[in-house]
Write a protein that holds these residues in place. Structure first.
Motif, PDB file in Angstrom:
ATOM      1  N   TYR A   1       0.826  -1.203   0.000  1.00  0.00           N
ATOM      2  CA  TYR A   1       0.000   0.000   0.000  1.00  0.00           C
ATOM      3  C   TYR A   1       0.862   1.254   0.000  1.00  0.00           C
ATOM      4  O   TYR A   1       1.872   1.348   0.700  1.00  0.00           O
ATOM      5  N   LYS A   2       0.406   2.190  -0.799  1.00  0.00           N
ATOM      6  CA  LYS A   2       1.004   3.526  -0.804  1.00  0.00           C
ATOM      7  C   LYS A   2      -0.133   4.523  -0.923  1.00  0.00           C
ATOM      8  O   LYS A   2      -1.013   4.382  -1.783  1.00  0.00           O
ATOM      9  N   ALA A   3      -0.171   5.490  -0.037  1.00  0.00           N
ATOM     10  CA  ALA A   3      -1.270   6.454   0.002  1.00  0.00           C
ATOM     11  C   ALA A   3      -1.365   7.202  -1.324  1.00  0.00           C
ATOM     12  O   ALA A   3      -0.347   7.636  -1.875  1.00  0.00           O
ATOM     13  N   PRO A   4      -2.591   7.350  -1.862  1.00  0.00           N
ATOM     14  CA  PRO A   4      -2.733   8.110  -3.108  1.00  0.00           C
ATOM     15  C   PRO A   4      -2.426   9.587  -2.891  1.00  0.00           C
ATOM     16  O   PRO A   4      -2.700  10.151  -1.828  1.00  0.00           O
ATOM     17  N   GLU A   5      -1.852  10.177  -3.892  1.00  0.00           N
ATOM     18  CA  GLU A   5      -1.523  11.604  -3.829  1.00  0.00           C
ATOM     19  C   GLU A   5      -2.305  12.328  -4.916  1.00  0.00           C
ATOM     20  O   GLU A   5      -2.258  11.945  -6.082  1.00  0.00           O
ATOM     21  N   PRO A   6      -3.045  13.359  -4.552  1.00  0.00           N
ATOM     22  CA  PRO A   6      -3.854  14.071  -5.541  1.00  0.00           C
ATOM     23  C   PRO A   6      -2.986  14.825  -6.539  1.00  0.00           C
ATOM     24  O   PRO A   6      -1.994  15.464  -6.171  1.00  0.00           O
ATOM     25  N   THR A   7      -3.347  14.717  -7.796  1.00  0.00           N
ATOM     26  CA  THR A   7      -2.673  15.466  -8.853  1.00  0.00           C
ATOM     27  C   THR A   7      -3.749  16.096  -9.725  1.00  0.00           C
ATOM     28  O   THR A   7      -4.896  15.650  -9.758  1.00  0.00           O
ATOM     29  N   GLY A   8      -3.370  17.092 -10.461  1.00  0.00           N
ATOM     30  CA  GLY A   8      -4.322  17.736 -11.343  1.00  0.00           C
ATOM     31  C   GLY A   8      -5.278  18.641 -10.580  1.00  0.00           C
ATOM     32  O   GLY A   8      -5.170  18.865  -9.367  1.00  0.00           O
ATOM     33  N   GLU A   9      -6.257  19.174 -11.289  1.00  0.00           N
ATOM     34  CA  GLU A   9      -7.239  20.087 -10.719  1.00  0.00           C
ATOM     35  C   GLU A   9      -8.181  19.325  -9.795  1.00  0.00           C
ATOM     36  O   GLU A   9      -8.838  18.367 -10.201  1.00  0.00           O
ATOM     37  N   HIS A  10      -8.281  19.730  -8.534  1.00  0.00           N
ATOM     38  CA  HIS A  10      -9.202  19.097  -7.605  1.00  0.00           C
ATOM     39  C   HIS A  10      -9.610  20.109  -6.538  1.00  0.00           C
ATOM     40  O   HIS A  10      -8.917  21.085  -6.270  1.00  0.00           O
ATOM     41  N   PHE A  11     -10.764  19.834  -5.923  1.00  0.00           N
ATOM     42  CA  PHE A  11     -11.319  20.716  -4.910  1.00  0.00           C
ATOM     43  C   PHE A  11     -11.310  20.077  -3.520  1.00  0.00           C
ATOM     44  O   PHE A  11     -11.410  20.781  -2.520  1.00  0.00           O
ATOM     45  N   PHE A  12     -11.207  18.751  -3.490  1.00  0.00           N
ATOM     46  CA  PHE A  12     -11.176  18.064  -2.204  1.00  0.00           C
ATOM     47  C   PHE A  12     -10.564  16.693  -2.409  1.00  0.00           C
ATOM     48  O   PHE A  12     -10.878  15.992  -3.385  1.00  0.00           O
ATOM     49  N   ALA A  13      -9.672  16.301  -1.504  1.00  0.00           N
ATOM     50  CA  ALA A  13      -9.038  14.983  -1.549  1.00  0.00           C
ATOM     51  C   ALA A  13      -8.732  14.563  -0.120  1.00  0.00           C
ATOM     52  O   ALA A  13      -8.073  15.310   0.611  1.00  0.00           O
ATOM     53  N   GLU A  14      -9.236  13.388   0.257  1.00  0.00           N
ATOM     54  CA  GLU A  14      -9.027  12.916   1.628  1.00  0.00           C
ATOM     55  C   GLU A  14      -8.889  11.396   1.617  1.00  0.00           C
ATOM     56  O   GLU A  14      -9.794  10.675   1.185  1.00  0.00           O
ATOM     57  N   SER A  15      -7.715  10.909   2.083  1.00  0.00           N
ATOM     58  CA  SER A  15      -7.465   9.466   2.156  1.00  0.00           C
ATOM     59  C   SER A  15      -7.391   8.953   3.587  1.00  0.00           C
ATOM     60  O   SER A  15      -7.314   7.746   3.791  1.00  0.00           O
ATOM     61  N   PHE A  16      -7.371   9.846   4.583  1.00  0.00           N
ATOM     62  CA  PHE A  16      -7.346   9.509   6.009  1.00  0.00           C
ATOM     63  C   PHE A  16      -6.092   8.751   6.426  1.00  0.00           C
ATOM     64  O   PHE A  16      -6.046   8.191   7.519  1.00  0.00           O
ATOM     65  N   ASP A  17      -5.072   8.733   5.576  1.00  0.00           N
ATOM     66  CA  ASP A  17      -3.881   7.954   5.900  1.00  0.00           C
ATOM     67  C   ASP A  17      -2.985   8.645   6.917  1.00  0.00           C
ATOM     68  O   ASP A  17      -2.035   8.034   7.412  1.00  0.00           O
ATOM     69  N   MET A  18      -3.291   9.898   7.262  1.00  0.00           N
ATOM     70  CA  MET A  18      -2.550  10.561   8.330  1.00  0.00           C
ATOM     71  C   MET A  18      -3.024  10.075   9.698  1.00  0.00           C
ATOM     72  O   MET A  18      -2.362  10.317  10.713  1.00  0.00           O
ATOM     73  N   GLY A  19      -4.172   9.406   9.721  1.00  0.00           N
ATOM     74  CA  GLY A  19      -4.649   8.822  10.972  1.00  0.00           C
ATOM     75  C   GLY A  19      -5.371   9.772  11.891  1.00  0.00           C
ATOM     76  O   GLY A  19      -5.659   9.424  13.045  1.00  0.00           O
ATOM     77  N   THR A  20      -5.720  10.965  11.414  1.00  0.00           N
ATOM     78  CA  THR A  20      -6.385  11.953  12.267  1.00  0.00           C
ATOM     79  C   THR A  20      -7.591  12.537  11.543  1.00  0.00           C
ATOM     80  O   THR A  20      -7.772  12.351  10.335  1.00  0.00           O
ATOM     81  N   LEU A  21      -8.398  13.288  12.308  1.00  0.00           N
ATOM     82  CA  LEU A  21      -9.552  14.007  11.758  1.00  0.00           C
ATOM     83  C   LEU A  21      -9.357  15.509  11.930  1.00  0.00           C
ATOM     84  O   LEU A  21     -10.317  16.244  12.171  1.00  0.00           O
ATOM     85  N   ASP A  22      -8.114  15.957  11.789  1.00  0.00           N
ATOM     86  CA  ASP A  22      -7.808  17.368  12.029  1.00  0.00           C
ATOM     87  C   ASP A  22      -8.566  18.292  11.084  1.00  0.00           C
ATOM     88  O   ASP A  22      -8.936  19.411  11.460  1.00  0.00           O
TER      89      ASP A  22
END
Length: 592
Positions: A78-99
């Motif tokens: 597993y490797k956390a997805p990284e957002p590329t290109g034009e986007h308005f919201f991206a969340e994978s929760f792989d940081m382990g927090t709900l900050d």
């Protein structure tokens, strides 16, 4: 013989096809191959030692100490997805927090105080049976609770000339009894406060799965603003034609995607396959644009309006011989009392063996009477008691007379109010231009816990959304595919869950074997017997297989044609020989 073999083979193939179809239907297994090209950021690694070892096996260089067995399952790292290109919201929760997320502190209105709070628990954790260690997600932990959580977008999404693509993943880890897993795109308003996020908070689009009982839904709802009144009205997309049951019961991670285009077309996808599509102008309920004409609410039906297509003939007169008092049934005058009928005996008599209970109190319980039992004398007699003639239908019965129905000369049809111009009519040809939104939220009630959410993504570029999906959900699919059991294990598991499948398995194997043995062995025996008769002059019985008779006659005709014309003496002798040979009584060898 060849026809029989073909029939058996076709039957066997048909039964095996039925078996496989039944097993696949019972499991609803997806047999798509794992995605091999996951993009540059995805790390799908078969260990180098295993690759080198596989090459050695192909080259025939097998190490002596290698233990026998099936090839190892490829590892998916597993490797956390990284957002590329034009986007308005991206969340994978792989940081382990709900900050970056806000838990609602509000209370739901118009319900009991005990359940009004949004006190459902949320956690960020790994999937319980996940195949990718380290892949975390947002988990709804409580059952029978209200949950509300939301997060701000990087910037507001404005509906202009580019499409809207919303996608996220859901896994019902414990199944789902009654509850939703849909997402709300919260409208950009001056008074939007995520701390007070409730069910009545204005939203632009609501999208995602929802289920209660046997009602499986996949919502796509958007709130449309009336350009004349300024009021908002919910517009619901038509129900998908696809069967959605599997997505709620297989406990797998599924990718839900909504695409809304500037030309008003939309698509709803599950696992990158379209399950619903249409147009905002034609496939929403209620329609975007109201009718140009409506029924006049002030128009009322006249009192003398006649809507009766048929009426009773006012000129009809009841016939003089019509007897309305005649009974429907009368005694059968031709009936005769059967011989042996016991007029003086009743069907039931007091039980002679009955004894009054010792605790019977005649003052409290009344006079005791023995229970009634069937009269033994009536069992052998045609009947007992007073004989009565049976009833039959009265041929003179006509019932109550009614005048016949005729066409109503004053019929005016079904009344409808007149049409008038709709004062609220408008025509919005661009419903895609919805209210901008600047936050995403989950406001849910569920009777099931451990609903897993992951990889939220909002963009206006299709290829960017596909890349994010491949880097996230595609990796999960590859890992699940690598861990999938073989066909035999699937069949055994399906039979454990549904014992009736064992009957299908047994019939699928036994029926073709029995048919092959019966048809093939029977055919060989007949063919061998026919060959023996042909090789000898032994007389044959009259009852033969139809094919042997036809072949023998054809050979005889062919032989007669190939020989010169016989003399009368030889023909007579041949006929005699044929008679002797065909006779079933002849059990001796023929003489020349």
């Amino acid at each position: 013989m060849e026809l029989k073999v073909r029939y058996v083979l076709l039957l066997a193939v048909g039964l095996w096809s039925t078996l496989l179809l039944t097993t696949v239907t019972a499991h609803q297994e997806e047999e798509d191959e794992p995605i091999m090209e996951m993009g540059g950021d995805m790390d799908v690694e078969d260990e180098m030692e295993e690759l080198d070892h596989g090459e050695e096996l192909l080259d025939g260089e097998v190490e002596a100490d290698m233990p026998p067995g099936p090839p190892p399952v490829p590892k998916v790292t597993y490797k956390a997805p990284e957002p590329t290109g034009e986007h308005f919201f991206a969340e994978s929760f792989d940081m382990g927090t709900l900050d970056s997320w806000v838990l609602s502190k509000a209370k739901k209105e118009d319900i009991d105080e005990d359940i009004a709070k949004y006190d459902g628990k949320w956690e960020v954790e790994d999937m319980k049976d996940g195949k990718l260690p380290g892949d975390k997600g947002l988990v709804l932990k409580s059952r029978a609770k209200h949950h509300a959580i939301s997060a701000q977008l990087l910037r507001p999404f404005i509906f202009d000339t580019k499409p809207l693509i919303v996608q996220y993943e859901v896994n019902f880890q414990q199944g789902i009894d009654c509850g939703g897993a849909y997402v709300k795109l919260l409208s950009q308003t001056p008074d939007l406060n995520l701390d007070e996020f409730v069910d009545k908070t204005p939203y632009t689009i609501m999208f995602g799965p929802d289920k209660c009982g046997e009602d499986y839904k996949l919502h796509f709802i958007f709130r449309h603003k009336n350009p004349k009144t300024g009021e908002y009205e919910e517009k619901h997309a038509k129900k998908p034609d696809s069967d959605l049951r599997t997505y709620y019961t297989d406990k797998k991670t599924h990718l839900y995607t909504l695409v809304v285009n500037p030309d008003n077309s939309f698509e709803v996808l599950v696992d990158q396959a379209v399950v619903n599509s249409g147009n905002l102008l034609t496939d929403m309920t209620p329609p975007i644009n109201p009718a140009a004409e409506i029924e006049d609410p002030d128009d009322h039906k006249p009192e003398d309006w006649d809507e009766r297509p048929k009426i009773q003939d006012p000129d009809a007169v009841k016939p003089e011989d019509w007897d309305e008092d005649a009974p429907k049934q009368i005694p059968d005058e031709d009936a005769v009392k059967p011989d042996g009928w016991l007029d003086d005996e009743s069907e039931y008599t007091s039980d002679p063996d009955a004894v009054k209970p010792e605790d019977w109190d005649e003052d409290m319980d009344g006079e005791w009477e023995a229970p009634q039992v069937p009269n033994a004398l009536c069992e052998t007699a045609p009947g007992c008691g007073a004989w009565q003639r049976p009833m039959i239908d009265n041929p003179s019965y006509k019932g109550k007379w009614k005048a016949p129905m005729i066409d109503n000369p004053n019929y005016q049809g079904v009344w409808k109010p007149r049409k008038i111009a709709n004062p609220a009519f408008f025509e919005d040809l661009h419903p895609f231009r919805m209210t901008p939104f600047n936050a995403v939220g989950l406001e849910l009630w569920s009777m099931s816990s451990d609903i897993f959410f992951d990889n939220f993504f909002i963009t206006n570029e299709r290829h960017t959304a596909d890349r994010w999906a491949n880097d996230g959900w595609g990796l999960k699919k590859a890992a699940e595919g690598a861990a999938e059991p073989g066909l035999v294990n699937q069949m055994m598991t399906a039979a454990d869950e549904r014992p009736w499948l064992w009957v299908v398995y047994v019939l699928t194997v036994a029926v073709p074997l029995v048919l092959i043995i019966v048809f093939c062995c029977t055919g060989k025996k007949t063919a061998a017997a026919a060959a023996d008769y042909k090789k000898t002059d032994e007389p044959q019985p009259d009852v033969k297989e139809e094919e042997v008779v036809e072949k023998a006659e054809a050979d005889q005709v062919k032989e007669e044609k190939s020989q010169p014309a016989p003399s009368p003496f030889r023909s007579l002798q041949k006929q005699e020989d044929d008679l002797l040979r065909r006779s079933p009584r002849n059990r001796k060898l023929r003489k020349d």
